[in-house]
Scaffold this motif. Structure first.
Motif, mmCIF file in Angstrom:
data_model
loop_
_atom_site.group_PDB
_atom_site.id
_atom_site.type_symbol
_atom_site.label_atom_id
_atom_site.label_comp_id
_atom_site.label_asym_id
_atom_site.label_seq_id
_atom_site.Cartn_x
_atom_site.Cartn_y
_atom_site.Cartn_z
ATOM 1 N N GLY A 189 0.817 -1.208 0.000
ATOM 2 C CA GLY A 189 0.000 0.000 0.000
ATOM 3 C C GLY A 189 0.849 1.256 0.000
ATOM 4 N N GLN A 190 1.933 1.239 0.793
ATOM 5 C CA GLN A 190 2.836 2.389 0.824
ATOM 6 C C GLN A 190 3.493 2.597 -0.528
ATOM 7 N N ALA A 191 3.847 1.505 -1.204
ATOM 8 C CA ALA A 191 4.479 1.605 -2.521
ATOM 9 C C ALA A 191 3.517 2.221 -3.533
ATOM 10 N N GLU A 192 2.243 1.802 -3.468
ATOM 11 C CA GLU A 192 1.260 2.345 -4.401
ATOM 12 C C GLU A 192 1.055 3.842 -4.176
ATOM 13 N N ARG A 193 1.016 4.262 -2.904
ATOM 14 C CA ARG A 193 0.843 5.691 -2.612
ATOM 15 C C ARG A 193 2.043 6.493 -3.087
ATOM 16 N N LEU A 194 3.235 5.926 -2.962
ATOM 17 C CA LEU A 194 4.434 6.607 -3.436
ATOM 18 C C LEU A 194 4.405 6.764 -4.954
ATOM 19 N N LEU A 195 3.938 5.718 -5.661
ATOM 20 C CA LEU A 195 3.858 5.792 -7.118
ATOM 21 C C LEU A 195 2.837 6.837 -7.553
ATOM 22 N N GLN A 196 1.715 6.905 -6.826
ATOM 23 C CA GLN A 196 0.712 7.912 -7.147
ATOM 24 C C GLN A 196 1.263 9.313 -6.929
ATOM 25 N N ARG A 197 1.985 9.481 -5.830
ATOM 26 C CA ARG A 197 2.578 10.782 -5.541
ATOM 27 C C ARG A 197 3.591 11.165 -6.611
ATOM 28 N N LEU A 198 4.364 10.187 -7.074
ATOM 29 C CA LEU A 198 5.348 10.438 -8.115
ATOM 30 C C LEU A 198 4.676 10.853 -9.409
ATOM 31 N N ALA A 199 3.559 10.174 -9.755
ATOM 32 C CA ALA A 199 2.837 10.521 -10.973
ATOM 33 C C ALA A 199 2.279 11.936 -10.891
ATOM 34 N N THR A 200 1.779 12.311 -9.725
ATOM 35 C CA THR A 200 1.239 13.662 -9.539
ATOM 36 C C THR A 200 2.336 14.710 -9.709
ATOM 37 N N LEU A 201 3.513 14.440 -9.110
ATOM 38 C CA LEU A 201 4.622 15.377 -9.223
ATOM 39 C C LEU A 201 5.089 15.513 -10.663
ATOM 40 N N GLU A 202 5.104 14.401 -11.408
ATOM 41 C CA GLU A 202 5.508 14.460 -12.817
ATOM 42 C C GLU A 202 4.524 15.318 -13.620
ATOM 43 N N THR A 203 3.224 15.185 -13.328
ATOM 44 C CA THR A 203 2.214 15.989 -14.020
ATOM 45 C C THR A 203 2.404 17.469 -13.722
ATOM 46 N N GLN A 204 2.658 17.790 -12.461
ATOM 47 C CA GLN A 204 2.864 19.180 -12.080
ATOM 48 C C GLN A 204 4.098 19.761 -12.752
ATOM 49 N N VAL A 205 5.163 18.978 -12.831
ATOM 50 C CA VAL A 205 6.380 19.444 -13.493
ATOM 51 C C VAL A 205 6.109 19.714 -14.970
ATOM 52 N N SER A 206 5.361 18.817 -15.608
ATOM 53 C CA SER A 206 5.038 18.993 -17.028
ATOM 54 C C SER A 206 4.224 20.265 -17.249
ATOM 55 N N GLN A 207 3.259 20.522 -16.351
ATOM 56 C CA GLN A 207 2.447 21.731 -16.466
ATOM 57 C C GLN A 207 3.304 22.986 -16.302
ATOM 58 N N LEU A 208 4.223 22.960 -15.328
ATOM 59 C CA LEU A 208 5.105 24.104 -15.107
ATOM 60 C C LEU A 208 5.999 24.353 -16.313
ATOM 61 N N GLN A 209 6.484 23.275 -16.923
ATOM 62 C CA GLN A 209 7.326 23.426 -18.112
ATOM 63 C C GLN A 209 6.534 24.089 -19.247
ATOM 64 N N GLY A 210 5.238 23.720 -19.387
ATOM 65 C CA GLY A 210 4.402 24.334 -20.419
ATOM 66 C C GLY A 210 4.187 25.810 -20.159
ATOM 67 N N GLN A 211 3.965 26.160 -18.891
ATOM 68 C CA GLN A 211 3.762 27.570 -18.544
ATOM 69 C C GLN A 211 5.018 28.384 -18.818
ATOM 70 N N VAL A 212 6.204 27.814 -18.487
ATOM 71 C CA VAL A 212 7.456 28.519 -18.733
ATOM 72 C C VAL A 212 7.655 28.735 -20.225
ATOM 73 N N ALA A 213 7.360 27.696 -21.022
ATOM 74 C CA ALA A 213 7.511 27.816 -22.476
ATOM 75 C C ALA A 213 6.577 28.895 -23.032
ATOM 76 N N HIS A 214 5.350 28.968 -22.515
ATOM 77 C CA HIS A 214 4.401 29.987 -22.972
ATOM 78 C C HIS A 214 4.888 31.391 -22.629
ATOM 79 N N LEU A 215 5.421 31.578 -21.419
ATOM 80 C CA LEU A 215 5.942 32.879 -21.008
ATOM 81 C C LEU A 215 7.125 33.292 -21.872
ATOM 82 N N GLN A 216 7.992 32.336 -22.180
ATOM 83 C CA GLN A 216 9.136 32.651 -23.035
ATOM 84 C C GLN A 216 8.679 33.103 -24.417
#
Length: 224
Positions: A189-216
């Motif tokens: 269960g702990q492993a699954e929660r860690l994987l979910q957290r990792l997926a969420t962080l990857e999504t947030q990073v991708s969104q931030l990269q898109g925002q930075v590209a738009h600002l540039q």
């Protein structure tokens, strides 16, 4: 022989030290003994014994025939009877005294720190004396030292005395690296929660990269 208290250990080891390093001032008065017990250097741990605590330790050691009061002085002076009391040789007594004063040490550290006490020919002679203290026969009494697990980042294993009873195997001197703790396995269960957290962080990073590209693009900046 009963287990000693930390205060008794410090008083006894200080007498052992001063008998070898400042023989002209030995036996020690209570004031000189107290100053030696509370030194800030060559002590681990540093202690702040009071005169009452030192006297109580002396009285307990006298009752065990480990300390005697000199009879040829107007001011009470005290001397140790460590070697006879514990049935150890001079090299063994020196190593025990150093461990009592400075905490766990490697054979190399013990040889270096013993220079003013006793001249060991080499590290092998230190190790031989430690092994004798560790593997004493039944007639010679229980073991007086133990070898601690190798600490992280250290090549040699440290040794600790057992005069206060069994020491925790993770005991370390001041500034030493602690023994690595065991890593507990995580549940599914702990492993699954860690994987979910990792997926969420990857999504947030991708969104931030898109925002930075738009600002540039809006600012006319070239992308790195």
């Amino acid at each position: 022989m009963r287990a000693l208290t930390p205060n008794e250990t410090r008083v006894l080891a200080t007498l052992m030290e001063k008998a070898r390093t400042v023989p002209d001032s030995y036996p020690l008065s209570l004031n000189a003994l107290l100053l030696g017990c509370n030194q800030k250097t060559s002590r681990d741990p540093v202690m702040e014994l009071t005169e009452t605590q030192a006297q109580e330790a002396i009285d307990a050691l006298k009752a065990s025939s480990l300390v005697f009061e000199a009879s040829s002085s107007r001011v009470p002076r005290f001397e140790h009877n460590f070697q006879r009391g514990f049935g150890v040789s001079e090299p063994q007594a020196v190593l025990l005294g150093l461990l009592m004063l400075r905490g766990p040490q490697t054979p190399g550290e013990l040889r270096t720190n013993s220079e003013r006490w006793y001249k060991f020919a080499d590290i092998a002679s230190v190790e031989d004396a430690l092994d004798e203290l560790k593997t004493r026969s039944e007639d010679g009494g229980a073991a007086l030292v133990q070898q601690l697990p190798r600490a992280a980042g250290m090549r040699e294993q440290r040794w600790a005395h057992l005069l206060c009873g069994d020491q925790p195997v993770q005991q370390a001197g001041s500034g030493d690296a602690a023994v690595d703790a065991e890593v507990e396995p995580i549940s599914l269960g702990q492993a699954e929660r860690l994987l979910q957290r990792l997926a969420t962080l990857e999504t947030q990073v991708s969104q931030l990269q898109g925002q930075v590209a738009h600002l540039q693009q809006e600012l006319g900046l070239s992308q790195a």
